[in-house]
Write an enzyme that holds these catalytic residues in place. Structure first.
Site, short mmCIF file in Angstrom:
data_model
loop_
_atom_site.label_atom_id
_atom_site.label_comp_id
_atom_site.label_asym_id
_atom_site.label_seq_id
_atom_site.Cartn_x
_atom_site.Cartn_y
_atom_site.Cartn_z
CG ASN A 104 -70.68 34.02 53.26
OD1 ASN A 104 -70.80 34.53 52.15
ND2 ASN A 104 -71.22 34.54 54.33
CB THR A 117 -73.92 25.12 59.92
OG1 THR A 117 -72.78 25.77 60.40
CG2 THR A 117 -73.80 23.63 60.01
CB ALA A 146 -52.84 15.93 70.35
CB CYS A 149 -63.91 24.30 56.31
SG CYS A 149 -63.58 25.70 55.25
N1 LIG Z 1 -61.99 29.40 54.09
C1 LIG Z 1 -61.47 28.29 53.59
O1 LIG Z 1 -60.38 27.89 53.94
C2 LIG Z 1 -62.21 27.48 52.57
C3 LIG Z 1 -61.53 26.51 51.87
C4 LIG Z 1 -62.23 25.75 50.92
C5 LIG Z 1 -63.58 25.98 50.70
N2 LIG Z 1 -64.24 26.94 51.40
C6 LIG Z 1 -65.63 27.20 51.05
O2 LIG Z 1 -65.65 28.34 50.19
C7 LIG Z 1 -66.82 29.13 50.42
C8 LIG Z 1 -66.41 30.55 50.74
O3 LIG Z 1 -65.70 30.58 51.96
P1 LIG Z 1 -64.87 31.85 52.43
O4 LIG Z 1 -64.06 31.41 53.59
O5 LIG Z 1 -64.21 32.47 51.28
O6 LIG Z 1 -66.07 32.81 52.92
P2 LIG Z 1 -66.01 34.36 53.19
O7 LIG Z 1 -67.09 34.69 54.13
O8 LIG Z 1 -64.60 34.77 53.51
O9 LIG Z 1 -66.31 35.00 51.75
C9 LIG Z 1 -67.55 34.98 51.14
C10 LIG Z 1 -67.81 36.34 50.52
O10 LIG Z 1 -68.95 36.22 49.69
C11 LIG Z 1 -69.63 37.46 49.70
N3 LIG Z 1 -70.98 37.27 49.20
C12 LIG Z 1 -71.98 36.53 49.74
N4 LIG Z 1 -73.07 36.56 48.95
C13 LIG Z 1 -72.76 37.35 47.87
C14 LIG Z 1 -73.47 37.76 46.69
N5 LIG Z 1 -74.70 37.35 46.46
N6 LIG Z 1 -72.84 38.57 45.81
C15 LIG Z 1 -71.58 38.96 46.03
N7 LIG Z 1 -70.86 38.60 47.11
C16 LIG Z 1 -71.43 37.81 48.02
C17 LIG Z 1 -69.55 37.89 51.14
O11 LIG Z 1 -69.75 39.29 51.29
C18 LIG Z 1 -68.13 37.43 51.51
O12 LIG Z 1 -67.20 38.50 51.36
C19 LIG Z 1 -67.56 28.43 51.53
O13 LIG Z 1 -68.51 27.59 50.96
C20 LIG Z 1 -66.50 27.59 52.21
O14 LIG Z 1 -67.04 26.46 52.81
C21 LIG Z 1 -63.56 27.70 52.31
O1 LIG Z 2 -53.05 17.78 62.99
C1 LIG Z 2 -53.78 18.76 63.05
C2 LIG Z 2 -54.15 19.54 61.93
C3 LIG Z 2 -55.01 20.61 62.08
N1 LIG Z 2 -55.49 20.93 63.32
C4 LIG Z 2 -56.43 22.05 63.47
O2 LIG Z 2 -57.50 21.88 62.57
C5 LIG Z 2 -58.04 23.11 62.18
C6 LIG Z 2 -58.15 23.18 60.67
O3 LIG Z 2 -56.87 23.20 60.08
P1 LIG Z 2 -56.61 23.16 58.52
O4 LIG Z 2 -57.31 22.03 57.93
O5 LIG Z 2 -55.15 23.21 58.33
O6 LIG Z 2 -57.21 24.55 58.05
P2 LIG Z 2 -58.49 24.95 57.18
O7 LIG Z 2 -58.18 26.25 56.55
O8 LIG Z 2 -59.70 24.88 58.02
O9 LIG Z 2 -58.56 23.88 56.00
C7 LIG Z 2 -59.47 22.81 55.97
O10 LIG Z 2 -60.73 23.23 55.50
C8 LIG Z 2 -60.70 23.81 54.19
C9 LIG Z 2 -62.08 24.34 53.90
O11 LIG Z 2 -62.94 23.40 53.45
C10 LIG Z 2 -60.26 22.75 53.20
O12 LIG Z 2 -60.21 23.31 51.92
C11 LIG Z 2 -58.87 22.26 53.60
O13 LIG Z 2 -58.45 21.25 52.71
C12 LIG Z 2 -58.92 21.74 55.02
O14 LIG Z 2 -57.63 21.36 55.45
C13 LIG Z 2 -57.11 24.17 62.77
O15 LIG Z 2 -57.70 24.68 63.94
C14 LIG Z 2 -55.84 23.40 63.07
O16 LIG Z 2 -55.12 23.99 64.10
C15 LIG Z 2 -55.15 20.17 64.42
O17 LIG Z 2 -55.59 20.43 65.52
N2 LIG Z 2 -54.30 19.11 64.26
#
Ligand SMILES: NC(=O)c1ccc[n+]([C@@H]2O[C@H](COP(=O)([O-])OP(=O)(O)OC[C@H]3O[C@@H](n4cnc5c(N)ncnc54)[C@H](O)[C@@H]3O)[C@@H](O)[C@H]2O)c1
Ligand SMILES: O=c1ccn([C@@H]2O[C@H](COP(=O)(O)OP(=O)(O)O[C@H]3O[C@H](CO)[C@@H](O)[C@H](O)[C@H]3O)[C@@H](O)[C@H]2O)c(=O)[nH]1
Length: 911
Positions: A93, A96, A263, A271
């Site tokens: 993770n 910010t 909307a 994210c």
């Molecule tokens: N959630 C999403 O939809 C999404 C999509 C694209 C990118 N990302 C990015 O991917 C990254 C991970 O997001 P996430 O939603 O999977 O977070 P998350 O909190 O669900 O998972 C992160 C995991 O990493 C583990 N961790 C942290 N430090 C560690 C260490 N040193 N050794 C082993 N484990 C460790 C934590 O215990 C946690 O379980 C973030 O940078 C996020 O911005 C998230």
């Molecule tokens: O027209 C829309 C589309 C989305 N949302 C809201 O926007 C938020 C984010 O939605 P979505 O982007 O679908 O979900 P995330 O899992 O946060 O995915 C975003 O964030 C990820 C983490 O970085 C990226 O990998 C993805 O490409 C990006 O879509 C949610 O609250 C949705 O309900 C709206 O209000 N209106």
């Protein structure tokens, strides 16, 4: 040749690491994939025999079922997995701010310490641009002989709820590498892994920094679309346009496209906000403040959308939700996930609780413990027990909606679309309000059932107005009948909680306050109590006043009076902040303190009194010193702040803070040592004269870059004989006595205060703010009043000039000094008629049109030299005077004409 990858390790078994590497394992049976995490509970869940996985993601359990135990493993043995693997994903993770990459850093150090063979290290986490460089530094500084590290950036673009689908068929896979032979080889090795199921033309290879930045950029652009459509939804609500239709129409343009234009109540998720703020920090560190501000606005618009939505709920429910029950359907930040990070539902429920509503919440996926944790985190100062008294987690939507006054749809779960709405309607209180924060339900069908439907973006303000009127008319007769009984009942309640002759304890206060809350106070009663205000301000303005929040800093002589009048005038949210207690000597000027209140916290004393006066008022009494370091939160949500502080440094800090954060603030200057109420006035701080506290505050603010823009109440009185009293010993005991001084010269002494003066200051503040909230501001408060001597001089100047022009000594003019005051201060607001309408150094009045006699509508205010110029150009000894319109520019002519019309109105009023 690129190295063949046979063993992969993924550090971080979260929303990204889990699904991504599970899909890699599924699609690449020849590769052993081990997903590791420090969180044992998470790993246990991934390994659970009945596939109760730690995250809910459609299709995920099927993937895990197929690969787990075959070539997919979940483990807490991070070191072993690192040591074994040729390629390591870092998918931890990244919250910010600057500390955001601390988990990435920790994981990188771990790799450096453990690895004894060469590795390809892949940034999967979303990171600020150039994080790979820091990772490389860490790895190289700690590497062992024959151990080389290649770093790749491979940001993940999956969205929660559709992760498996996104991973199976990604729009693109992005891989960034250094453009060195080794970097390119590492990039090829990872490309080969993806090539097992992703078409080659969808695998994009770019430079390392471009890849890192592309991820932030993609999320910023997506979020920007939502903020844009949400901003348009606000316009739709004011104009009657329908945002769904607007989105549909603009989405047809292939350059814009139809996606991500829904909307909503505001975007959530782990994210968007984080990644945009990352981009903002990046812009700031590149010294690009305009770029930073541009992206920051996307997040600010999102906050605004959430606030606007909760305000809409309060406004529609007749301006108060105190004691009303609201069902919130959905707690996850979007459908098809159990993830609640930054979910809009959290903010909404927090807002409803702060308005003292009762909330039933239902979400088909989110664990109850998660809901409690999120609500507690959102209001860290409120004990969880208290939250649990006001929030109920229901096990179905039907249960959540039973007996509620309103339903709020916060998450677009498909099942909410298909609820038995007729049944739900029957169980609700009427009118049955439904706030569709996702524009999910069939508006027409639900309206036919009887719901009062308010979407985020339909012409709700119009609908609300109609509703209010019809609701009021319908029940008015019955409500009238009960009015008298209601008042009696209310009075009986007050008696039960009223004063006793013994000294009260803090427990007594709390008890009486909470019991007085329990009585529902009828809207009809409120309107009766505020009848004169409604008559003065009109319905629309009163709605604004009643829904506003004023924060008063300082609950002493000035603040307490302001609080009382704001509450009595209908303001329903008052936050009052003070660290001090009522003393016997406070009673000469305090608005609410009585003898039995001595020793009580000042803020509690005000709270108690306000609730007795006005049952609608919600008071947040904050017994604390306002400090610039921590005080920002206390100003949150304020439509206006009143500075009623008597400590100069805190005063300056508060004003500066408000100025910097564009929070409207009204400040009270020195009321001590003065007695003449006729010299009290309101003006911008830059126009204050003769007030030493104002001078000192002005000077300090100027040093901090704040010159004007703060309305203040102050007095021009110069006290003849100020007797300062020495400070009593007990004040020295409190320490920091220097801070007690009202202004520099009066430090550590007690300033004599005549009670009515601070009261008048407080009432000035309340009046000014009420007019502002009503959007009927006091038009241009006079910069200065009581300038008898000035008027006399201006009169003499006019007499002198007219005598000179007439060629004879005139004894008097057809106007007097009062008329001069009227023309100068009331009509011309103390300013010259010539743009930029400055306050003249030597103000002068002069006959405008010499064809006409001297009357108050034929005199203009000019700087002395302009007046001389005017007379010289227009006057003719032969009587053949020049028309002033021919010598003055249009703006001057218009100003003089407008003032002449106003002068006529004054004459009509006086005569
Ligand atoms: N959630 C999403 O939809 C999404 C999509 C694209 C990118 N990302 C990015 O991917 C990254 C991970 O997001 P996430 O939603 O999977 O977070 P998350 O909190 O669900 O998972 C992160 C995991 O990493 C583990 N961790 C942290 N430090 C560690 C260490 N040193 N050794 C082993 N484990 C460790 C934590 O215990 C946690 O379980 C973030 O940078 C996020 O911005 C998230
Ligand atoms: O027209 C829309 C589309 C989305 N949302 C809201 O926007 C938020 C984010 O939605 P979505 O982007 O679908 O979900 P995330 O899992 O946060 O995915 C975003 O964030 C990820 C983490 O970085 C990226 O990998 C993805 O490409 C990006 O879509 C949610 O609250 C949705 O309900 C709206 O209000 N209106």
């Amino acid at each position: 040749m690129s190295p063949k990858v046979t063993k992969i390790c993924c550090i971080g078994a979260g929303y990204v690491g889990g699904p991504t590497c599970a899909v890699i394992a599924l699609k690449c049976p020849h590769i052993k994939v081990t997903i590791v995490d420090l969180n044992k509970a998470r790993i246990d869940a991934w390994n659970s025999p009945d596939f109760k996985l730690p995250i809910y993601e459609p299709g995920l359990d099927e993937v895990v079922r197929q690969a787990r135990g075959r070539n997919l493993f979940f483990s807490t043995d991070v070191d072993k997995a690192i040591e074994e693997a040729e390629l390591i994903f870092v998918s931890v993770n990244t919250p910010t701010k600057k500390s955001g990459v601390r988990y990435v850093e920790r994981a990188t150090r771990n790799i450096a310490n453990i690895a004894t063979s060469s590795k390809i290290v892949v940034e999967k986490s979303t990171v600020p641009c150039r994080t790979a460089e820091s990772m490389r530094t860490i790895l190289e500084a700690n590497s062992k002989p024959n151990c080389r590290f290649d770093i790749l950036s491979n940001p993940e673009f999956l969205a929660e709820g559709t992760a498996i689908q996104d991973l199976f068929k990604p729009d693109r896979v992005l891989i960034g590498s250094l453009q060195t032979p080794e970097g390119i080889r590492a990039c090829e090795a990872l490309s080969e892994v993806y090539a097992n199921w992703v078409p080659k033309d969808r695998i994009l290879t770019v430079g390392l920094w471009s890849s890192e930045l592309s991820k932030l950029a993609a999320n910023a652009m997506l979020a920007q679309r939502i903020s844009s459509i949400n901003a348009l939804s606000a316009i739709c609500e004011s104009t009657g346009a329908n945002i769904d239709e607007v989105a549909h129409a603009i989405g047809y343009d292939t350059r814009i496209g139809p996606k991500f234009l829904k909307a909503s109540v505001g975007f959530g998720g782990s994210c968007f906000q984080k990644d945009i703020l990352n981009l903002v920090y990046l812009s700031e560190s590149c010294h690009l403040p305009e770029v930073a501000a541009y992206w920051r606005q996307v997040v600010e618009m999102n906050e605004y959308q959430k606030r606007r939505f909760s305000k809409r709920v309060v406004d529609t429910l007749f301006n108060t939700i105190t004691g009303k029950r609201i069902a919130v359907l959905g707690f996850a930040f979007k459908a098809d996930t159990g993830d609640t990070r930054e979910s809009a539902a959290i903010t909404l429920i927090k807002d409803f609780l702060s308005e003292r509503a009762l909330v039933n919440v239902f979400d088909p996926q989110v664990e109850h413990s998660q809901i409690w944790m999120d609500l507690q985190e959102a209001s860290p100062l409120v004990p969880l027990d208290h939250i649990k008294k006001h929030v109920t987690i229901a096990s179905s939507a039907l249960e959540a909606c039973k007996g509620v006054d309103a339903i709020v749809i916060a998450t677009e779960w498909k099942e909410f679309k298909e609820l038995d709405w007729e049944q739900l309607y029957k169980t609700m209180n009427k009118p049955a309000f439904l706030f569709d924060g996702r524009l999910l339900v069939d508006a027409q069908k639900l309206t036919q059932i009887g719901f009062k439907l308010i979407g985020t973006a339909i012409a709700a303000s119009l609908a609300t107005a109609t509703l209010l009127v019809s609701h009021n008319t319908l029940s008015k007769r019955q409500r009238r009948k009960h009015l008298e009984e209601d008042i009696k009942r209310s009075l009986a309640e007050f008696d039960a909680t009223g004063e006793s002759s013994r000294l009260r304890t803090p427990e007594d206060e709390d008890e009486s306050l909470s019991s007085s809350y329990s009585v529902a106070y009828d809207e009809e009663l409120i309107r009766e109590q505020l009848a004169r205000n409604y008559a003065f301000f009109t319905e629309e303005s009163m709605a604004k006043i009643r829904s506003s929040r004023v924060v008063i800093v300082g609950a002493g002589g000035v603040g307490s009076w302001a609080a009382v009048m704001l509450a009595r005038s209908g303001v329903s949210k008052i936050r009052i902040i003070d660290f001090d207690q009522v003393t016997l000597s406070s009673l000469n000027r305090h608005a609410t303190a009585g003898l039995t209140d001595v020793g009580m916290k000042k803020v509690k004393c005000v709270e108690k009194a306000l609730k007795k006066m006005c049952r609608w008022v919600q008071v947040e009494a904050v017994n604390d010193l306002w400090r610039k370091e921590t005080g920002g939160d206390l100003l949150e949500g304020a439509d206006w702040v009143i500075d009623a502080i008597d400590n100069i440094q805190t005063k300056v800090d508060l004003l500066k803070y408000c100025h910097d954060h564009s929070i409207k603030v009204f400040s009270s200057m020195g009321a001590g040592a003065k007695c003449d109420p006729t010299r009290i006035q309101i003006s911008d701080i830059s126009y204050t004269v003769y007030d030493p506290l104002a001078r000192s505050v002005r000077r300090r603010l100027r040093l901090l870059g704040v010159n004007n823009g703060i309305p203040v109440v102050y007095s021009t009185e110069v006290p003849g004989d100020v007797k300062l009293l020495p400070l009593p010993e007990e004040e020295f005991q409190k320490g920091a006595v220097k801070e007690l001084g009202a202004f520099d010269d009066f430090r550590v002494r007690i300033l004599p205060v005549l009670g009515p003066l601070p009261a008048i200051f407080g009432l000035n503040a309340a009046t000014y703010i009420l007019c502002e909230l009503a959007e009927k501001p006091i038009f241009n408060p006079l910069p200065i009043k009581n300038r008898r001597k000035l008027y006399e001089r201006m009169y003499r100047d006019l007499l002198h000039r007219e005598s000179k022009l007439a060629g004879e000594q005139l004894n008097r003019l057809p106007i007097d000094e009062d008329d001069v005051g009227l023309i100068f201060d009331d009509l011309y607001r103390g300013r010259s008629a010539v743009p930029p309408y400055d306050v003249p150094q030597r103000p002068t009045i002069v006959r405008w049109d010499f064809h006409k006699p001297i009357t108050i509508d034929n005199l203009a205010v000019f700087e002395f030299k302009d007046a001389e110029k005017h007379a010289k150009a227009c006057w003719s000894a032969t009587g053949d005077h020049v028309d002033p319109d021919s010598i003055w520019e249009e703006a001057v002519q218009q100003t003089v004409k407008r003032r002449a019309v106003e002068a006529q109105k004054v004459l009509d009023w006086v005569m």
